[in-house]
Design a protein around this motif. Structure first.
Motif, mmCIF file in Angstrom:
data_model
loop_
_atom_site.group_PDB
_atom_site.id
_atom_site.type_symbol
_atom_site.label_atom_id
_atom_site.label_comp_id
_atom_site.label_asym_id
_atom_site.label_seq_id
_atom_site.Cartn_x
_atom_site.Cartn_y
_atom_site.Cartn_z
ATOM 1 N N LEU A 19 -36.520 -1.987 -12.239
ATOM 2 C CA LEU A 19 -35.890 -1.028 -11.312
ATOM 3 C C LEU A 19 -36.518 -1.210 -9.714
ATOM 4 N N ALA A 20 -37.600 -1.403 -9.786
ATOM 5 C CA ALA A 20 -38.343 -1.776 -8.461
ATOM 6 C C ALA A 20 -37.685 -3.041 -7.895
ATOM 7 N N SER A 21 -38.027 -3.956 -8.708
ATOM 8 C CA SER A 21 -37.431 -5.616 -8.287
ATOM 9 C C SER A 21 -36.142 -5.387 -8.096
ATOM 10 N N ALA A 22 -35.145 -4.639 -8.964
ATOM 11 C CA ALA A 22 -33.665 -4.751 -8.556
ATOM 12 C C ALA A 22 -33.481 -4.237 -7.111
ATOM 13 N N VAL A 23 -34.109 -3.084 -6.833
ATOM 14 C CA VAL A 23 -34.045 -2.411 -5.621
ATOM 15 C C VAL A 23 -34.432 -3.332 -4.363
ATOM 16 N N VAL A 24 -35.317 -3.927 -4.596
ATOM 17 C CA VAL A 24 -36.183 -4.921 -3.644
ATOM 18 C C VAL A 24 -35.139 -6.018 -3.402
ATOM 19 N N ILE A 25 -34.659 -6.505 -4.314
ATOM 20 C CA ILE A 25 -33.788 -7.836 -4.396
ATOM 21 C C ILE A 25 -32.642 -7.153 -3.680
ATOM 22 N N ARG A 26 -32.042 -6.230 -4.096
ATOM 23 C CA ARG A 26 -30.620 -5.794 -3.520
ATOM 24 C C ARG A 26 -30.808 -5.301 -2.065
ATOM 25 N N ALA A 27 -31.739 -4.786 -1.585
ATOM 26 C CA ALA A 27 -32.252 -4.387 -0.346
ATOM 27 C C ALA A 27 -32.310 -5.653 0.533
ATOM 28 N N ALA A 28 -33.028 -6.565 0.032
ATOM 29 C CA ALA A 28 -32.985 -7.888 0.786
ATOM 30 C C ALA A 28 -31.835 -8.517 0.814
ATOM 31 N N THR A 29 -30.954 -8.619 -0.134
ATOM 32 C CA THR A 29 -29.750 -9.032 0.033
ATOM 33 C C THR A 29 -28.819 -8.383 0.970
ATOM 34 N N ALA A 30 -28.917 -7.213 0.971
ATOM 35 C CA ALA A 30 -27.856 -6.338 1.881
ATOM 36 C C ALA A 30 -28.425 -6.617 3.223
ATOM 37 N N ALA A 31 -29.730 -6.698 3.879
ATOM 38 C CA ALA A 31 -30.307 -7.122 4.923
ATOM 39 C C ALA A 31 -29.847 -8.485 5.115
ATOM 40 N N LEU A 32 -29.994 -9.585 4.470
ATOM 41 C CA LEU A 32 -29.474 -10.774 4.611
ATOM 42 C C LEU A 32 -27.998 -10.849 5.009
ATOM 43 N N ILE A 33 -27.197 -10.174 4.443
ATOM 44 C CA ILE A 33 -25.694 -10.075 4.646
ATOM 45 C C ILE A 33 -25.732 -9.316 5.896
ATOM 46 N N ALA A 34 -26.377 -8.279 6.297
ATOM 47 C CA ALA A 34 -26.074 -7.616 7.414
ATOM 48 C C ALA A 34 -26.578 -8.528 8.616
ATOM 49 N N PHE A 35 -27.673 -9.486 8.546
ATOM 50 C CA PHE A 35 -27.971 -10.335 9.333
ATOM 51 C C PHE A 35 -26.968 -11.412 9.753
ATOM 52 N N VAL A 36 -26.515 -11.844 8.638
ATOM 53 C CA VAL A 36 -25.315 -12.782 8.872
ATOM 54 C C VAL A 36 -24.143 -12.323 9.451
ATOM 55 N N ASN A 37 -23.736 -11.191 9.180
ATOM 56 C CA ASN A 37 -22.391 -10.620 9.751
ATOM 57 C C ASN A 37 -22.671 -10.121 11.177
ATOM 58 N N LEU A 38 -24.283 -9.982 11.433
ATOM 59 C CA LEU A 38 -24.546 -9.702 13.007
ATOM 60 C C LEU A 38 -24.128 -11.184 13.757
ATOM 61 N N PHE A 39 -24.372 -12.005 13.393
ATOM 62 C CA PHE A 39 -24.257 -13.278 14.031
ATOM 63 C C PHE A 39 -22.920 -13.654 14.183
ATOM 64 N N LYS A 40 -22.251 -13.502 12.853
ATOM 65 C CA LYS A 40 -20.636 -13.630 12.750
ATOM 66 C C LYS A 40 -19.833 -12.915 13.868
ATOM 67 N N ILE A 41 -20.242 -11.327 14.120
ATOM 68 C CA ILE A 41 -19.769 -10.714 14.958
ATOM 69 C C ILE A 41 -19.983 -11.135 16.489
ATOM 70 N N LEU A 42 -21.299 -11.594 16.499
ATOM 71 C CA LEU A 42 -21.511 -12.130 17.951
ATOM 72 C C LEU A 42 -20.641 -13.311 18.258
ATOM 73 N N GLY A 43 -20.439 -14.162 17.205
ATOM 74 C CA GLY A 43 -19.692 -15.410 17.513
ATOM 75 C C GLY A 43 -18.081 -15.160 17.584
ATOM 76 N N GLU A 44 -17.744 -14.046 17.089
ATOM 77 C CA GLU A 44 -16.194 -13.579 17.173
ATOM 78 C C GLU A 44 -16.190 -13.232 18.541
ATOM 79 N N ALA A 45 -17.142 -12.312 19.089
ATOM 80 C CA ALA A 45 -17.216 -11.661 20.108
ATOM 81 C C ALA A 45 -17.215 -12.742 21.392
ATOM 82 N N CYS A 46 -18.076 -13.886 21.361
ATOM 83 C CA CYS A 46 -18.285 -14.877 22.119
ATOM 84 C C CYS A 46 -16.826 -15.813 22.070
ATOM 85 N N ASN A 47 -16.372 -16.224 21.022
ATOM 86 C CA ASN A 47 -15.048 -16.503 20.895
ATOM 87 C C ASN A 47 -14.039 -15.865 21.758
ATOM 88 N N ASP A 48 -14.008 -14.577 21.600
ATOM 89 C CA ASP A 48 -12.875 -13.665 22.215
ATOM 90 C C ASP A 48 -13.038 -13.563 23.732
#
Length: 149
Positions: A19-48
């Motif tokens: 359970l702890a490893s699943a929580v840690v892996i899912r939290a790391a995955t969610a943080a990585l996705i949020a980090f990637v989406n942050l750059f995606k949003i910044l790129g879209e804002a720059c493009n706009d």
């Protein structure tokens, strides 16, 4: 009794570890996705922002070209009006001098002067039409270049 208790403790420890490893892996995955989406949003804002700047520059260029076209048309119109008045004035003087010299053919000379004025107006209209056509072709070329740029 000790064996089932030991099995329960081991099962509970393993389950908690999973359970702890699943929580840690899912939290790391969610943080990585949020980090990637942050750059995606910044790129879209720059493009706009770039698209907005491009649109603003295009609008400014169109306004500048319209202003230049209006200035050129005003200048050409003023020059043609001045030329027309000078030519008409000199034509009137010439016709008047010829009329005085040739009093016998006054009516014929008046008709000739009127025909010459009509011909000159026709030539002037042709020149204006040619100028407008050239301007329209140049404007179309500039618009084509702007579309392809």
């Amino acid at each position: 009794m000790a064996l089932p208790l030991l099995q329960f403790v081991l099962w509970a420890t393993g389950s908690l570890a999973c359970l702890a490893s699943a929580v840690v892996i899912r939290a790391a995955t969610a943080a990585l996705i949020a980090f990637v989406n942050l750059f995606k949003i910044l790129g879209e804002a720059c493009n706009d922002a770039v698209e907005f700047a491009r649109g603003l520059l295009w609008w400014a260029l169109q306004c500048a070209l319209e202003l230049v076209r209006d200035v050129v048309m005003s200048l050409v119109s003023s020059l043609l009006e001045a030329l027309t008045s000078v030519v008409a004035g000199s034509l009137r003087l010439t016709v008047s001098a010829v009329a005085e010299l040739l009093a016998m053919s006054r009516s014929a000379l008046d008709a000739l002067a009127e025909a010459f004025t009509l011909v000159f107006d026709g030539v002037l209209q042709v020149l204006v039409t040619i100028g407008e056509s050239i301007w329209s072709n140049c404007w179309d070329a500039v618009e084509y270049i702007m579309e392809k740029a």
